[in-house]
Design an enzyme around this catalytic site. Structure first.
Site, PDB file in Angstrom:
ATOM      1  N   GLY A 221       0.839  -1.205   0.000  1.00  0.00           N
ATOM      2  CA  GLY A 221       0.000   0.000   0.000  1.00  0.00           C
ATOM      3  C   GLY A 221       0.864   1.241   0.000  1.00  0.00           C
ATOM      4  O   GLY A 221       2.075   1.158  -0.205  1.00  0.00           O
ATOM      5  N   ASN A 222       0.263   2.392   0.227  1.00  0.00           N
ATOM      6  CA  ASN A 222       1.046   3.628   0.343  1.00  0.00           C
ATOM      7  C   ASN A 222       0.371   4.568   1.329  1.00  0.00           C
ATOM      8  O   ASN A 222      -0.671   4.248   1.893  1.00  0.00           O
ATOM      9  CB  ASN A 222       1.247   4.272  -1.036  1.00  0.00           C
ATOM     10  CG  ASN A 222      -0.070   4.694  -1.657  1.00  0.00           C
ATOM     11  OD1 ASN A 222      -0.770   5.559  -1.140  1.00  0.00           O
ATOM     12  ND2 ASN A 222      -0.435   4.060  -2.769  1.00  0.00           N
ATOM     13  N   ARG A 223       0.982   5.722   1.527  1.00  0.00           N
ATOM     14  CA  ARG A 223       0.568   6.599   2.628  1.00  0.00           C
ATOM     15  C   ARG A 223      -0.596   7.528   2.297  1.00  0.00           C
ATOM     16  O   ARG A 223      -0.950   8.378   3.126  1.00  0.00           O
ATOM     17  CB  ARG A 223       1.752   7.471   3.062  1.00  0.00           C
ATOM     18  CG  ARG A 223       2.894   6.701   3.639  1.00  0.00           C
ATOM     19  CD  ARG A 223       4.018   7.645   4.004  1.00  0.00           C
ATOM     20  NE  ARG A 223       5.221   6.922   4.319  1.00  0.00           N
ATOM     21  CZ  ARG A 223       5.466   6.321   5.481  1.00  0.00           C
ATOM     22  NH1 ARG A 223       4.580   6.389   6.442  1.00  0.00           N
ATOM     23  NH2 ARG A 223       6.585   5.672   5.680  1.00  0.00           N
TER      24      ARG A 223
END
Ligand code: PMT
Length: 416
Positions: A221-223
């Site tokens: 995933g990412n932020r």
């Protein structure tokens, strides 16, 4: 930053319910800020709130007697509590204590404030303030999740010094910032309001991260928090557009007047965006994963004996933005991309503008405090063929309005 009296809260009837916490004194300032933004404010207080601040102070600032109990015959004759619940176009609970959140989540009506909230169909916003351990307690976490799932707007809390000399998440958001967030989720313009800049247009916005599952336990995933994309969707709706918001996994309330489609992976986001077409405008604010595991393991991937490394085979995801920009059958008038960069921002953004055949790209720096992923604030530069515009540091909610104005200008073709 303040919200002007001619802004989205102008003329809105707001019922402010004040809970019993030390932060109740800040609700006095909130009344002033709401009135400065053009709203009409009436106040109801819990018994606890009256131990911290007097009803008379709220009366002086709101111009109406503050309501303190269900059992006040005089007040009930002037305006019954059900009438007050009907009067409200918006209910704001600030400070919302842990106890008040619990009672609201479970539909109790055991005092004036909870009865008003239950008896009203107006959109509800809660502004929590409490000790950080109470905020992080699983009971409060579950109550807040329940409220969010019913579309309640949750504003804050902030992280910082608390009343008891401790520090952590639990501070009431500052009154100015509360008003900005309320304005961003303001109920869309009424029939009597002048037409918005995007009136009659359909806008598809993507927001948040995508999660690419490796196995039933893990994902890439990412932020991205979705804050930027949600703010853009809310702003476009306020400007009269019909908005479809395709959202990756985020914990944000759906802006009023916006149709939301929740997705998880890049492939699901591509399908949901394609299904939302035809549209006039596509704004890709989502941080779509560039790679996804070649194969999903239906069983949890195990550590192999003695294995110190694990190689995961990744393949490219579909580039949603490029695919949309290439479509000529969807009636699209404008395709807008975002570029999240850590360096060489202008060069990378301009080359994405050309490579992805976009009409507009909005570049922002990530990896610095106070901008980019997760932050409430950002700073951006928009580029289009033959022009650019800087948007200096400001709350994302404000930048979204500025961007929507630029989108409307570009549609009219009057920006060079
Ligand atoms: O969600 P927040 O916490 O508010 O943070 C979002 C943000 C503030 C960083 C936001 O402004 C932003 O920059 N979003 C896009 C981030 C990103 O993924 O940038 P990128 O440079 O990797 O992608 C460029 C563009 O291509 C983006 O419009 C993206 O949506 C699109 N893209 C990328 C890959 C892919 N497979 N498909 C795409 O459509």
């Amino acid at each position: 930053m303040s919200v002007p009296a001619s802004g989205p809260l102008q003329g809105q009837r707001i019922l402010l319910c004040v809970g019993g916490g030390i932060a109740a004194y800040k609700a006095l300032e909130l009344v002033r800020r709401l009135r400065d933004a053009g709203a009409a404010v009436q106040v109801a207080m819990t018994a606890g709130a009256q131990r911290f601040v007097t009803p008379l102070s709220f009366q002086a600032l709101s111009g109406h007697p503050a309501r303190t109990t269900l059992w006040d015959e005089g007040a009930e004759q002037a305006m019954g509590h059900l009438e007050l619940a009907r009067w409200a176009e918006r209910i704001v609970v600030a400070p919302a204590t842990a106890d008040l959140l619990a009672r609201l989540a479970h539909g109790q009506a055991d005092d004036l404030v909870t009865t008003l909230c239950l008896a009203s169909t107006a959109p509800l916003a809660v502004v929590p303030a409490m000790n950080h351990r109470m905020w992080q307690h699983p009971a409060t976490v579950a109550n807040v999740a329940l409220l969010r799932s019913r579309g309640v707007q949750v504003i804050g809390p902030d992280d910082g010094p608390l009343a008891e000399g401790e520090s952590g998440p639990g501070r009431l958001r500052e009154p100015d910032a509360i008003v900005v967030e309320l304005a961003a989720f303001a109920v869309p313009a009424t029939a009597t309001a002048p037409p918005g800049l995007l009136q009659g247009l359909k806008v598809v916005v993507s927001a948040g991260p995508t999660y690419e599952d490796l196995d039933p336990v893990r994902y890439l995933g990412n932020r991205s928090s979705g804050k930027m994309g949600f703010a853009v969707a809310a702003s476009a709706a306020r400007q009269g557009a019909q908005v479809v918001l395709v959202a990756g996994p985020v914990h944000l309330a759906t802006p009023p007047g916006v149709r939301r489609v929740d997705v998880r992976s890049a492939a699901q986001m591509r399908d949901a965006v394609a299904a939302a077409l035809p549209a006039d405008i596509y704004i890709g604010a989502a941080a779509v994963a560039d790679y996804t595991p070649r194969a999903y393991s239906p069983n949890k991937i195990k550590k192999t004996a003695g294995g110190q490394t694990l190689a995961v085979d990744l393949v490219r995801t579909p580039d949603i933005l490029s695919e949309i920009a290439d479509r000529h059958d969807a009636g699209l008038k404008l395709v807008v991309g975002f570029a999240a960069e850590t360096d060489n921002i202008a060069d990378y953004a301009r080359s994405k503008l050309v490579a992805k055949r976009l009409d507009l790209i909005v570049a922002n720096r990530v990896g610095v405090p106070g901008a980019g992923f997760e932050s409430d604030d950002n700073a951006m530069t928009a580029y289009w063929p033959g022009g650019e515009r800087d948007f200096p540091p400001a709350p994302k909610l404000r930048l979204a309005d500025d961007l929507v104005h630029l989108v409307a200008e570009r549609l009219r073709g009057d920006t060079r």
